[in-house]
Design a protein around this motif. Structure first.
Motif, PDB file in Angstrom:
ATOM      1  N   VAL A   5      46.780  34.831  40.727  1.00  0.00           N
ATOM      2  CA  VAL A   5      46.744  35.135  39.358  1.00  0.00           C
ATOM      3  C   VAL A   5      47.915  35.618  38.918  1.00  0.00           C
ATOM      4  O   VAL A   5      48.616  36.233  39.391  1.00  0.00           O
ATOM      5  N   SER A   6      48.258  34.939  37.958  1.00  0.00           N
ATOM      6  CA  SER A   6      49.704  35.038  37.300  1.00  0.00           C
ATOM      7  C   SER A   6      49.594  36.429  36.159  1.00  0.00           C
ATOM      8  O   SER A   6      48.699  36.696  35.781  1.00  0.00           O
ATOM      9  N   GLY A   7      50.862  36.825  35.998  1.00  0.00           N
ATOM     10  CA  GLY A   7      51.068  37.640  35.138  1.00  0.00           C
ATOM     11  C   GLY A   7      51.219  39.013  35.283  1.00  0.00           C
ATOM     12  O   GLY A   7      51.023  39.492  36.835  1.00  0.00           O
ATOM     13  N   SER A   8      51.858  40.213  34.848  1.00  0.00           N
ATOM     14  CA  SER A   8      52.084  41.483  35.330  1.00  0.00           C
ATOM     15  C   SER A   8      51.399  42.457  34.792  1.00  0.00           C
ATOM     16  O   SER A   8      51.340  43.564  35.296  1.00  0.00           O
ATOM     17  N   ASN A   9      50.088  41.967  34.165  1.00  0.00           N
ATOM     18  CA  ASN A   9      49.203  43.382  33.722  1.00  0.00           C
ATOM     19  C   ASN A   9      48.569  43.390  34.837  1.00  0.00           C
ATOM     20  O   ASN A   9      48.136  42.556  35.478  1.00  0.00           O
ATOM     21  N   ARG A  10      47.755  44.622  34.740  1.00  0.00           N
ATOM     22  CA  ARG A  10      46.802  45.185  35.913  1.00  0.00           C
ATOM     23  C   ARG A  10      45.703  44.399  35.677  1.00  0.00           C
ATOM     24  O   ARG A  10      45.085  44.221  34.535  1.00  0.00           O
ATOM     25  N   ILE A  11      44.910  44.108  36.710  1.00  0.00           N
ATOM     26  CA  ILE A  11      43.885  43.273  36.765  1.00  0.00           C
ATOM     27  C   ILE A  11      42.628  43.762  37.440  1.00  0.00           C
ATOM     28  O   ILE A  11      43.117  45.041  38.330  1.00  0.00           O
ATOM     29  N   THR A  12      41.397  43.523  37.485  1.00  0.00           N
ATOM     30  CA  THR A  12      40.433  44.190  38.023  1.00  0.00           C
ATOM     31  C   THR A  12      39.657  42.839  38.929  1.00  0.00           C
ATOM     32  O   THR A  12      39.601  41.791  38.621  1.00  0.00           O
ATOM     33  N   LEU A  31      48.544  45.040  45.349  1.00  0.00           N
ATOM     34  CA  LEU A  31      48.863  44.028  44.550  1.00  0.00           C
ATOM     35  C   LEU A  31      48.639  44.189  43.254  1.00  0.00           C
ATOM     36  O   LEU A  31      48.482  43.074  42.214  1.00  0.00           O
ATOM     37  N   ASN A  32      48.621  45.303  42.608  1.00  0.00           N
ATOM     38  CA  ASN A  32      48.395  45.768  41.261  1.00  0.00           C
ATOM     39  C   ASN A  32      47.143  45.458  40.654  1.00  0.00           C
ATOM     40  O   ASN A  32      47.031  44.952  39.414  1.00  0.00           O
ATOM     41  N   VAL A  33      46.133  45.469  41.507  1.00  0.00           N
ATOM     42  CA  VAL A  33      44.591  45.144  41.016  1.00  0.00           C
ATOM     43  C   VAL A  33      43.805  46.309  41.485  1.00  0.00           C
ATOM     44  O   VAL A  33      43.836  47.067  42.349  1.00  0.00           O
ATOM     45  N   THR A  34      43.100  46.597  40.261  1.00  0.00           N
ATOM     46  CA  THR A  34      42.236  48.050  40.209  1.00  0.00           C
ATOM     47  C   THR A  34      40.787  47.362  40.942  1.00  0.00           C
ATOM     48  O   THR A  34      40.214  46.426  40.459  1.00  0.00           O
ATOM     49  N   PRO A  35      40.324  47.974  42.038  1.00  0.00           N
ATOM     50  CA  PRO A  35      39.378  47.226  42.682  1.00  0.00           C
ATOM     51  C   PRO A  35      38.091  48.026  42.131  1.00  0.00           C
ATOM     52  O   PRO A  35      37.683  49.170  42.140  1.00  0.00           O
ATOM     53  N   HIS A  36      37.129  47.070  41.477  1.00  0.00           N
ATOM     54  CA  HIS A  36      35.995  47.555  41.039  1.00  0.00           C
ATOM     55  C   HIS A  36      35.019  47.239  41.890  1.00  0.00           C
ATOM     56  O   HIS A  36      33.791  46.394  41.816  1.00  0.00           O
ATOM     57  N   VAL A  37      34.764  47.812  43.183  1.00  0.00           N
ATOM     58  CA  VAL A  37      33.922  47.688  44.612  1.00  0.00           C
ATOM     59  C   VAL A  37      32.854  48.367  44.213  1.00  0.00           C
ATOM     60  O   VAL A  37      33.070  49.702  44.085  1.00  0.00           O
ATOM     61  N   ALA A  38      31.591  47.964  44.641  1.00  0.00           N
ATOM     62  CA  ALA A  38      30.429  48.719  44.558  1.00  0.00           C
ATOM     63  C   ALA A  38      30.674  49.874  45.701  1.00  0.00           C
ATOM     64  O   ALA A  38      31.143  49.535  46.813  1.00  0.00           O
TER      65      ALA A  38
END
Length: 115
Positions: A5-12, A31-38
């Motif tokens: 996944v490209s880009g510098s914005n934080r993703i989920t 990896l600058n990813v917010t985990p939306h894990v149950a």
């Protein structure tokens, strides 16, 4: 896959509660990813802390996840996808498409009735 996944914005990233492990959550945060894990709190402490759960986006993510899980559950019970009785990628693909189309039609009917 998440590295692609490209880009510098934080993703989920949403996932099942089986992915609620310390290693997985730390790898996502690196990896600058917010985990939306149950959260998996069955006989243990969840790796998802309050800084993630307190945001309204986490709640929305979990509600959307439930909608997706309902469609898979419907396909397994009503659509007979739990044990497919056909062979061949083309035939099984057709059965999955027809089941998904039927689920969408029923969902549209129920949404119209609710409004």
């Amino acid at each position: 896959m998440i590295r692609g996944v490209s880009g510098s914005n934080r993703i989920t990233l949403g996932a099942d509660k089986a992915y609620d492990t310390k290693d997985f959550v730390e790898a996502l945060r690196a990896l600058n990813v917010t985990p939306h894990v149950a959260q998996n709190t069955t006989r243990r402490r969840s790796a998802i802390d309050r800084r993630t759960v307190r945001h309204p986006g986490y709640t929305v993510s979990q509600r959307r996840r439930k909608l997706i899980e309902e469609s898979f559950g419907w396909g397994k019970t009503i659509g007979r996808l739990r044990k497919v009785h056909f062979r061949g990628l083309d035939l099984v693909g057709d059965i999955v498409r027809w089941t998904a189309a039927a689920y969408n039609l029923i969902r549209i009917r129920n949404l119209r009735a609710a409004t």
